[in-house]
Design a protein around this motif. Sequence first.
Motif, PDB file in Angstrom:
ATOM      1  N   ARG A 383       0.856  -1.194   0.000  1.00  0.00           N
ATOM      2  CA  ARG A 383       0.000   0.000   0.000  1.00  0.00           C
ATOM      3  C   ARG A 383       0.892   1.244   0.000  1.00  0.00           C
ATOM      4  O   ARG A 383       1.925   1.276   0.682  1.00  0.00           O
ATOM      5  N   VAL A 384       0.477   2.221  -0.759  1.00  0.00           N
ATOM      6  CA  VAL A 384       1.251   3.448  -0.912  1.00  0.00           C
ATOM      7  C   VAL A 384       0.305   4.632  -0.841  1.00  0.00           C
ATOM      8  O   VAL A 384      -0.909   4.488  -1.041  1.00  0.00           O
ATOM      9  N   SER A 389       0.323   5.782   8.182  1.00  0.00           N
ATOM     10  CA  SER A 389       0.673   5.656   9.616  1.00  0.00           C
ATOM     11  C   SER A 389      -0.506   5.887  10.548  1.00  0.00           C
ATOM     12  O   SER A 389      -0.386   5.690  11.756  1.00  0.00           O
ATOM     13  N   THR A 390      -1.644   6.300  10.011  1.00  0.00           N
ATOM     14  CA  THR A 390      -2.770   6.644  10.891  1.00  0.00           C
ATOM     15  C   THR A 390      -4.055   5.902  10.555  1.00  0.00           C
ATOM     16  O   THR A 390      -5.105   6.196  11.122  1.00  0.00           O
ATOM     17  N   THR A 391      -3.984   4.918   9.607  1.00  0.00           N
ATOM     18  CA  THR A 391      -5.216   4.232   9.200  1.00  0.00           C
ATOM     19  C   THR A 391      -5.033   2.731   9.180  1.00  0.00           C
ATOM     20  O   THR A 391      -3.929   2.213   8.964  1.00  0.00           O
ATOM     21  N   LYS A 413      -9.331 -19.705  -3.304  1.00  0.00           N
ATOM     22  CA  LYS A 413      -9.341 -19.061  -2.006  1.00  0.00           C
ATOM     23  C   LYS A 413     -10.016 -17.696  -2.106  1.00  0.00           C
ATOM     24  O   LYS A 413      -9.834 -16.974  -3.086  1.00  0.00           O
ATOM     25  N   ILE A 414     -10.815 -17.379  -1.085  1.00  0.00           N
ATOM     26  CA  ILE A 414     -11.454 -16.065  -0.977  1.00  0.00           C
ATOM     27  C   ILE A 414     -11.190 -15.568   0.439  1.00  0.00           C
ATOM     28  O   ILE A 414     -11.292 -16.333   1.398  1.00  0.00           O
ATOM     29  N   GLY A 415     -10.867 -14.276   0.583  1.00  0.00           N
ATOM     30  CA  GLY A 415     -10.575 -13.785   1.917  1.00  0.00           C
ATOM     31  C   GLY A 415     -10.418 -12.277   1.960  1.00  0.00           C
ATOM     32  O   GLY A 415     -10.638 -11.570   0.970  1.00  0.00           O
ATOM     33  N   THR A 416     -10.022 -11.804   3.119  1.00  0.00           N
ATOM     34  CA  THR A 416      -9.797 -10.376   3.343  1.00  0.00           C
ATOM     35  C   THR A 416      -8.436 -10.176   3.987  1.00  0.00           C
ATOM     36  O   THR A 416      -8.066 -10.924   4.908  1.00  0.00           O
ATOM     37  N   ILE A 417      -7.710  -9.224   3.497  1.00  0.00           N
ATOM     38  CA  ILE A 417      -6.397  -8.872   4.052  1.00  0.00           C
ATOM     39  C   ILE A 417      -6.517  -7.523   4.754  1.00  0.00           C
ATOM     40  O   ILE A 417      -7.111  -6.579   4.210  1.00  0.00           O
ATOM     41  N   ARG A 418      -5.963  -7.452   5.973  1.00  0.00           N
ATOM     42  CA  ARG A 418      -6.004  -6.203   6.733  1.00  0.00           C
ATOM     43  C   ARG A 418      -4.594  -5.622   6.847  1.00  0.00           C
ATOM     44  O   ARG A 418      -3.640  -6.330   7.181  1.00  0.00           O
ATOM     45  N   PHE A 419      -4.514  -4.322   6.584  1.00  0.00           N
ATOM     46  CA  PHE A 419      -3.276  -3.579   6.806  1.00  0.00           C
ATOM     47  C   PHE A 419      -3.437  -2.789   8.102  1.00  0.00           C
ATOM     48  O   PHE A 419      -4.303  -1.901   8.188  1.00  0.00           O
ATOM     49  N   GLU A 420      -2.652  -3.112   9.069  1.00  0.00           N
ATOM     50  CA  GLU A 420      -2.699  -2.376  10.335  1.00  0.00           C
ATOM     51  C   GLU A 420      -2.033  -1.003  10.178  1.00  0.00           C
ATOM     52  O   GLU A 420      -1.401  -0.718   9.160  1.00  0.00           O
ATOM     53  N   LYS A 421      -2.168  -0.183  11.192  1.00  0.00           N
ATOM     54  CA  LYS A 421      -1.595   1.159  11.166  1.00  0.00           C
ATOM     55  C   LYS A 421      -0.087   1.088  10.927  1.00  0.00           C
ATOM     56  O   LYS A 421       0.622   0.402  11.653  1.00  0.00           O
ATOM     57  N   THR A 456      -9.487   5.094  11.561  1.00  0.00           N
ATOM     58  CA  THR A 456      -8.514   6.168  11.410  1.00  0.00           C
ATOM     59  C   THR A 456      -8.218   6.773  12.765  1.00  0.00           C
ATOM     60  O   THR A 456      -9.092   6.843  13.624  1.00  0.00           O
ATOM     61  N   PHE A 457      -6.983   7.185  12.984  1.00  0.00           N
ATOM     62  CA  PHE A 457      -6.546   7.688  14.273  1.00  0.00           C
ATOM     63  C   PHE A 457      -6.383   9.213  14.279  1.00  0.00           C
ATOM     64  O   PHE A 457      -5.919   9.779  15.255  1.00  0.00           O
ATOM     65  N   GLU A 458      -6.747   9.864  13.210  1.00  0.00           N
ATOM     66  CA  GLU A 458      -6.696  11.330  13.158  1.00  0.00           C
ATOM     67  C   GLU A 458      -7.962  11.834  12.487  1.00  0.00           C
ATOM     68  O   GLU A 458      -8.444  11.265  11.512  1.00  0.00           O
ATOM     69  N   GLU A 459      -8.500  12.915  13.004  1.00  0.00           N
ATOM     70  CA  GLU A 459      -9.764  13.439  12.513  1.00  0.00           C
ATOM     71  C   GLU A 459      -9.684  13.896  11.061  1.00  0.00           C
ATOM     72  O   GLU A 459     -10.606  13.733  10.289  1.00  0.00           O
ATOM     73  N   ASN A 460      -8.543  14.479  10.721  1.00  0.00           N
ATOM     74  CA  ASN A 460      -8.434  15.018   9.358  1.00  0.00           C
ATOM     75  C   ASN A 460      -8.241  13.945   8.302  1.00  0.00           C
ATOM     76  O   ASN A 460      -8.120  14.237   7.135  1.00  0.00           O
ATOM     77  N   GLU A 461      -8.223  12.679   8.689  1.00  0.00           N
ATOM     78  CA  GLU A 461      -8.083  11.598   7.712  1.00  0.00           C
ATOM     79  C   GLU A 461      -9.426  11.184   7.118  1.00  0.00           C
ATOM     80  O   GLU A 461      -9.513  10.243   6.361  1.00  0.00           O
TER      81      GLU A 461
END
Length: 851
Positions: A383-384, A389-391, A413-421, A456-461
Amino acid sequence: MTNSLYCKALNNTKCVDGVLLSMWQPAIGISHTDKVIRAMVYFLYMCYLFLGVSIIADRFMAAIEIITSQERKFKIKKKNGETNIVYVKIWNETVSNLTLMALGSSAPEILLSIIEIIGKNFEAGELGPGTIVGSAAFNLFVIIGICVMVIPDNETRKTKHLSVFIVTTIWSLFAYIWLYLILAFISPGVVEVWEAVLTFLFFPLTVISAYLADTKIFFKQFFGTKVLGGFTKTDNSKNMPNLEDIPFLEQKDTNLKNQTELLAEECGSSSESFTLDQFRIEYMHLIKDLRKINSNLNLDDLEAMAEIELFKRRPKSRAYYRLKAMQYLTGTSDPIRKLRSISMINETEIKYIDNLKVQEVTFFPDHYTVFENNKKVILTLKRVGEGISTTVIDVDYYTEDGTAKDGSDYVSKIGTIRFEKGQLSQEIIIDIIDDDIYEEDEYFYVKLKSPRTVKTFEENETALQIKLGSFSSAIVMILDDDYPGNFHFEKPKMKISENVGHIQIKVIRSSGARGQVKIPIKTIAETAINTIHYRMTTDELIFENNQIENHIDVYIYDENEYSKSILFSLELGEPTSEQISIQSDSGRPKLGNISKLEIEVTENPDLKKIIDNLIEKGKIEKVITTSTWREQFHEALTIQKSNESDEMPSCTQYIFHYLSLFWKILFAFVPPADILNGWLCFFVSVFIIGVLTAIIGDVASAFGCHVGLTDSVTAITFVALGTSLPDTFASKCAAINDDTADASIGNVMGSNAVNVFLGIGIAWTLASIYHAVSGKKFLVDSGSLGFSVTLFTILALVAVSIMLLRRIKQIGGELGGPKPFKYITGVFFCFMWLIYLIFSSLEIYCHIKGF
């Protein structure tokens, strides 16, 4: 000298109103001091008008350059069947020089003669014809005299198109002899309609005869020769010109000569294509030389340097030198400086940045290869973008069959991948099914969908947009590893450019990767030859166990050709393996469907692009014309540096810049020369030159009135000098910078003839027809004009004889030569002009007897 003749001369100085301007009143009964002051005012006014005419004439010449540089599209078929499109100039150089170019440099004199006739109710005047003859004398004696002397010591300039020069010289001398005949011999004191019309008709005859001399048609008619691109060749010469006659072949390069011969044979009798290819060869060799000297130059800098160098070498037109002389004097942009900056005047591109933040999820890479015995394949997601850093985001994925099928080749295969903060990458693992069945290589897809923000960890995001990147789908290739495999190229044909240097040609192993396999490589020479056009480094490839691709190294030699197409082929031999016991046909290494690769080596596309750009940008009209009103006003208001070395403008340039500022701003309103291929600028400029010329005629007469000069004397001195000075600067510049004398003196004789045939021919035709319709005769005083014409003709014969004699070996050309010879010639030519002025003036004032 009788009193009546003397009074007649004095009466010619009577102050009368002009065509457009009234005389400064009161005109009579004023003091000597007032006459001096008025004469000074008229003189300065006349000089300022000459400056204006010179500047508008530059616009006129720029339009003519655009008109005469027009090209037509032309298809040729070479012997190899290939069709090329070339562009050929519509205007022959000689024709353009004798028509539009001559009109551009002589427009004030021609228009003055026509306007004077019309303004005087079709009665003969002295100012127009006197200016034409006086300008011819100044051109022939002073301009050529200066050109002879400005050549550096022991250098010479010779007329290249001697046949054209001789033809135009004959017509120039005949023009003035003809004037004498109709004024003093055929019908003394009267110009009949047929005489005037014939005078005008001599103009197209001059152009046609000069064209025939230029194209060597007489040689073809009487000596059985062919013409190609202006060169004379015999029938058995394979349409090849003499290489020594080609202007830019200064050094005899064997490789270049061979290319020239090949091009001529390819193009047959197509002179247009041959000429264009000659320029391309010149450009290629120049670029090659520049690369040797400046090996670190990038392509853009190389093109810019080659462009300037070629522009300096290329033969320049009369319009170029005329414009360059005035542009340097008045501080307008220098052509070389303009050439350097021409690519920098484009409008600035404005980019708008969206305030919305974007984050993308994508496969990286998007193509995977796996052996079936590996049991699984791991795909990488990246991801780019903004807000990593905040989502926390999620993205869904799923598999999709290709030739590989779910359940037999892989596990869907079917699934979901999560990108942590702050997490930049994730992996997807797909299981591969291994079996012992012989199979072709197969593939399936893994695709992404529905990217979204989880937290999201910031309001402006809140403005963050999550989307799929360029690679939202990945392909997985499953390779069978149970058999030795099939060996083949990727494709049957390959096209590469000669500048590629070293290439690696891929050989692929599919449908198996078991064991070590050896494959012999065979080269087949077609039109390309090994060790001359290319070099092979090996004649055998070895595939190790589980190796699915290998490379054949080939080195290509760069010959810097503009158009190239040579062929050679690589063929795979029968593969062998000592480690595999062959029990069945499917267990033996085999060749695939594409076992032969045909390689075509073509020209360097970057080099070809540079050469094409140079052919387009190197055109003279690109740097001496303007394409927009904005550019014209910028040039009018800006004073440029004095030369290429970034020195500040000289004091003279500052003075002339501000003196000419009014004219430059006024004439910036003239339509740019690029509009309607130059014709709109052409006609607008002619109209303005006509108006200014009419004013000059009135001011010159008023000036002569206040200093006691007749119109005839004013015409052959001040007016002729003012209209000829720009051509003096242009010829001097051409003499110094050109390798030949054509641009500096070759056009002088043609212009002198055109001045008579157009300026006097048109004016007298109008007047004679007008009087014939009215039942009257058109009267022209043959005295002063006849004497002036006769004197000029005698001196012109002497001048032409001297120029031809200077072509002897001891001097070497019309211009320059050993120091004593060139200064003696130059001073003598200027002395002949003084003789012409003195004796003509004495005759006008009846101090010597004329006709």
